[in-house]
Design a protein around this motif. Structure first.
Motif, PDB file in Angstrom:
ATOM      1  N   ILE A  62      44.477  48.590  49.677  1.00  0.00           N
ATOM      2  CA  ILE A  62      45.639  48.006  49.016  1.00  0.00           C
ATOM      3  C   ILE A  62      45.278  47.465  47.637  1.00  0.00           C
ATOM      4  CG2 ILE A  62      46.795  47.495  51.190  1.00  0.00           C
ATOM      5  CD1 ILE A  62      46.046  44.565  50.802  1.00  0.00           C
ATOM      6  N   ALA A  63      44.037  46.985  47.463  1.00  0.00           N
ATOM      7  CA  ALA A  63      43.619  46.466  46.157  1.00  0.00           C
ATOM      8  C   ALA A  63      43.516  47.583  45.129  1.00  0.00           C
ATOM      9  CB  ALA A  63      42.291  45.730  46.279  1.00  0.00           C
ATOM     10  N   GLU A  64      43.064  48.753  45.552  1.00  0.00           N
ATOM     11  CA  GLU A  64      42.847  49.854  44.620  1.00  0.00           C
ATOM     12  C   GLU A  64      44.087  50.718  44.406  1.00  0.00           C
ATOM     13  OE1 GLU A  64      38.049  50.617  45.299  1.00  0.00           O
ATOM     14  OE2 GLU A  64      39.514  51.898  46.331  1.00  0.00           O
ATOM     15  N   GLU A  65      45.002  50.749  45.375  1.00  0.00           N
ATOM     16  CA  GLU A  65      46.068  51.745  45.316  1.00  0.00           C
ATOM     17  C   GLU A  65      47.478  51.182  45.239  1.00  0.00           C
ATOM     18  OE1 GLU A  65      45.674  54.802  48.230  1.00  0.00           O
ATOM     19  OE2 GLU A  65      43.494  54.923  48.038  1.00  0.00           O
ATOM     20  N   ILE A  66      47.651  49.881  45.427  1.00  0.00           N
ATOM     21  CA  ILE A  66      48.982  49.280  45.383  1.00  0.00           C
ATOM     22  C   ILE A  66      49.106  48.418  44.136  1.00  0.00           C
ATOM     23  CG2 ILE A  66      50.640  47.824  46.583  1.00  0.00           C
ATOM     24  CD1 ILE A  66      50.024  50.488  47.939  1.00  0.00           C
ATOM     25  N   ASP A  67      49.985  48.809  43.234  1.00  0.00           N
ATOM     26  CA  ASP A  67      50.121  48.103  41.958  1.00  0.00           C
ATOM     27  C   ASP A  67      50.534  46.653  42.143  1.00  0.00           C
ATOM     28  OD1 ASP A  67      49.451  50.395  40.581  1.00  0.00           O
ATOM     29  OD2 ASP A  67      51.544  50.998  40.230  1.00  0.00           O
ATOM     30  N   GLU A  68      51.324  46.366  43.179  1.00  0.00           N
ATOM     31  CA  GLU A  68      51.816  45.010  43.385  1.00  0.00           C
ATOM     32  C   GLU A  68      50.758  44.072  43.964  1.00  0.00           C
ATOM     33  OE1 GLU A  68      53.430  47.760  44.378  1.00  0.00           O
ATOM     34  OE2 GLU A  68      54.882  47.717  42.727  1.00  0.00           O
ATOM     35  N   CYS A  69      49.629  44.603  44.374  1.00  0.00           N
ATOM     36  CA  CYS A  69      48.567  43.771  44.942  1.00  0.00           C
ATOM     37  C   CYS A  69      47.729  43.184  43.805  1.00  0.00           C
ATOM     38  CB  CYS A  69      47.685  44.591  45.877  1.00  0.00           C
ATOM     39  SG  CYS A  69      46.354  43.598  46.638  1.00  0.00           S
ATOM     40  N   PRO A  70      47.608  41.854  43.703  1.00  0.00           N
ATOM     41  CA  PRO A  70      46.907  41.248  42.576  1.00  0.00           C
ATOM     42  C   PRO A  70      45.390  41.212  42.734  1.00  0.00           C
ATOM     43  CG  PRO A  70      47.776  39.530  43.992  1.00  0.00           C
ATOM     44  CD  PRO A  70      48.235  40.843  44.576  1.00  0.00           C
ATOM     45  N   PHE A  71      44.882  41.525  43.917  1.00  0.00           N
ATOM     46  CA  PHE A  71      43.443  41.454  44.157  1.00  0.00           C
ATOM     47  C   PHE A  71      42.736  42.661  43.552  1.00  0.00           C
ATOM     48  CE2 PHE A  71      45.257  38.892  47.560  1.00  0.00           C
ATOM     49  CZ  PHE A  71      44.464  37.765  47.510  1.00  0.00           C
ATOM     50  N   GLU A  72      41.507  42.441  43.105  1.00  0.00           N
ATOM     51  CA  GLU A  72      40.665  43.512  42.602  1.00  0.00           C
ATOM     52  C   GLU A  72      39.396  43.591  43.445  1.00  0.00           C
ATOM     53  OE1 GLU A  72      39.762  42.834  38.541  1.00  0.00           O
ATOM     54  OE2 GLU A  72      41.856  42.822  37.878  1.00  0.00           O
ATOM     55  N   VAL A  73      38.914  44.818  43.652  1.00  0.00           N
ATOM     56  CA  VAL A  73      37.632  44.996  44.333  1.00  0.00           C
ATOM     57  C   VAL A  73      36.523  44.582  43.375  1.00  0.00           C
ATOM     58  CG1 VAL A  73      36.049  46.660  45.379  1.00  0.00           C
ATOM     59  CG2 VAL A  73      38.518  46.850  45.774  1.00  0.00           C
ATOM     60  N   SER A  74      35.638  43.721  43.842  1.00  0.00           N
ATOM     61  CA  SER A  74      34.563  43.194  43.002  1.00  0.00           C
ATOM     62  C   SER A  74      33.235  43.473  43.681  1.00  0.00           C
ATOM     63  CB  SER A  74      34.738  41.685  42.793  1.00  0.00           C
ATOM     64  OG  SER A  74      33.709  41.155  42.003  1.00  0.00           O
ATOM     65  N   GLY A  75      32.237  43.871  42.875  1.00  0.00           N
ATOM     66  CA  GLY A  75      30.921  44.140  43.447  1.00  0.00           C
ATOM     67  C   GLY A  75      30.672  45.619  43.618  1.00  0.00           C
ATOM     68  N   LYS A  76      29.426  45.974  43.780  1.00  0.00           N
ATOM     69  CA  LYS A  76      29.024  47.356  43.951  1.00  0.00           C
ATOM     70  C   LYS A  76      28.113  47.486  45.167  1.00  0.00           C
ATOM     71  CE  LYS A  76      29.178  48.313  38.962  1.00  0.00           C
ATOM     72  NZ  LYS A  76      28.399  48.782  37.785  1.00  0.00           N
ATOM     73  N   GLY A  77      27.972  48.736  45.645  1.00  0.00           N
ATOM     74  CA  GLY A  77      27.098  48.964  46.792  1.00  0.00           C
ATOM     75  C   GLY A  77      27.571  48.195  48.001  1.00  0.00           C
ATOM     76  N   ASN A  78      26.698  47.377  48.566  1.00  0.00           N
ATOM     77  CA  ASN A  78      27.040  46.615  49.760  1.00  0.00           C
ATOM     78  C   ASN A  78      27.597  45.236  49.454  1.00  0.00           C
ATOM     79  OD1 ASN A  78      26.421  48.607  51.522  1.00  0.00           O
ATOM     80  ND2 ASN A  78      24.471  47.777  52.202  1.00  0.00           N
ATOM     81  N   GLU A  79      27.974  44.974  48.216  1.00  0.00           N
ATOM     82  CA  GLU A  79      28.614  43.704  47.873  1.00  0.00           C
ATOM     83  C   GLU A  79      30.110  43.842  48.097  1.00  0.00           C
ATOM     84  OE1 GLU A  79      27.142  41.306  44.447  1.00  0.00           O
ATOM     85  OE2 GLU A  79      26.185  43.186  43.888  1.00  0.00           O
ATOM     86  N   TYR A  80      30.551  43.491  49.290  1.00  0.00           N
ATOM     87  CA  TYR A  80      31.948  43.652  49.662  1.00  0.00           C
ATOM     88  C   TYR A  80      32.699  42.357  49.386  1.00  0.00           C
ATOM     89  CZ  TYR A  80      30.043  47.593  52.259  1.00  0.00           C
ATOM     90  OH  TYR A  80      29.406  48.738  52.619  1.00  0.00           O
ATOM     91  N   LYS A  81      33.595  42.370  48.394  1.00  0.00           N
ATOM     92  CA  LYS A  81      34.356  41.173  48.078  1.00  0.00           C
ATOM     93  C   LYS A  81      35.563  41.540  47.231  1.00  0.00           C
ATOM     94  CE  LYS A  81      30.888  40.291  44.498  1.00  0.00           C
ATOM     95  NZ  LYS A  81      29.825  39.390  44.023  1.00  0.00           N
ATOM     96  N   LEU A  82      36.518  40.629  47.196  1.00  0.00           N
ATOM     97  CA  LEU A  82      37.707  40.752  46.380  1.00  0.00           C
ATOM     98  C   LEU A  82      37.711  39.639  45.342  1.00  0.00           C
ATOM     99  CD1 LEU A  82      40.417  41.364  49.134  1.00  0.00           C
ATOM    100  CD2 LEU A  82      39.407  43.094  47.635  1.00  0.00           C
TER     101      LEU A  82
END
Length: 221
Positions: A62-82
């Motif tokens: 939803i962060a990457e594909e839904i324009d209305e979602c204000p969250f962004e994917v942050s981090g690379k590799g195994n750093e899983y966070k919004l």
């Protein structure tokens, strides 16, 4: 979309409730059903690992594909966070007794870094506040009981004890009681794998299970 003004933990609440909480509910239902398909050989480690990854795949979609979602994917590799505004959010199941995550190495490391900076009088406000947790109380026997946002910090310098210094409620099951315990000695506990130990595997999420249509139609109104 325009990034909302986020100045406090409470400002995050409506965005988590609208965009992330439905995904937590669906992940809990699906992962509990998967557990019950083979309860003789599944255990809480199995459930915890699947629930964490299923939830993350939903958040990421939803962060990457839904324009209305204000969250962004942050981090690379195994750093899983919004990320939203200055806040970085990681999600973890909490221990039903301690009310704290039993894994969460990355967020605890961030909290330790913040504390040492304060203790050494070298504090410089970070661009990202990354000791924030979406705390989720769920297991296969009790279901989803509670979700809250929490800012975690060590009890004292160089301590293995942690506490919530701030909380913001997100969800509480009908008739439930909000968590009150704040401090516990963090030891190895069964039932969950920290995000750093999960191998990165590309996953194509079934979008029909993420309520994307509802989110898109809302944005079109």
């Amino acid at each position: 979309m325009k990034t909302p003004d986020i100045e406090s933990l409470q400002d995050l609440v409506p965005h988590v409730q609208e965009h992330l909480l439905p995904q937590i509910h669906q992940a809990a239902e699906i992962c509990m059903n998967c557990y019950l398909m083979d309860p003789a050989f599944n255990d809480m480690w199995t459930f915890g690992t699947q629930f964490w990854r299923n939830t993350w795949n939903r958040f990421r979609t939803i962060a990457e594909e839904i324009d209305e979602c204000p969250f962004e994917v942050s981090g690379k590799g195994n750093e899983y966070k919004l990320r939203l505004g200055p806040y970085v959010l990681r999600h973890h199941r909490i221990n039903s007794q301690s009310r704290l995550p039993s894994g969460a190495k990355a967020v605890k490391s961030a909290a330790n870094h913040i504390q040492m900076s304060l203790f050494n009088d070298e504090w410089d406000a970070p661009v990202e506040k990354d000791n924030i947790v979406i705390a989720i109380d769920v297991d296969v026997h009790r279901g989803l009981k509670e979700v809250f946002l929490g800012e975690i910090m060590p009890l004292e310098v160089d301590s293995s004890k942690y506490k919530w210094v701030r909380k913001a409620p997100i969800f509480l099951v009908d008739g439930g009681q909000a968590s009150t315990a704040d401090v516990i000695h963090i030891a190895d506990m069964p039932g969950f794998v920290p995000e750093e130990e999960i191998v990165e595997v590309p996953v194509k999420l079934d979008k029909s299970r993420t309520n994307l249509k509802g989110l898109e139609s809302k944005g079109d109104k």
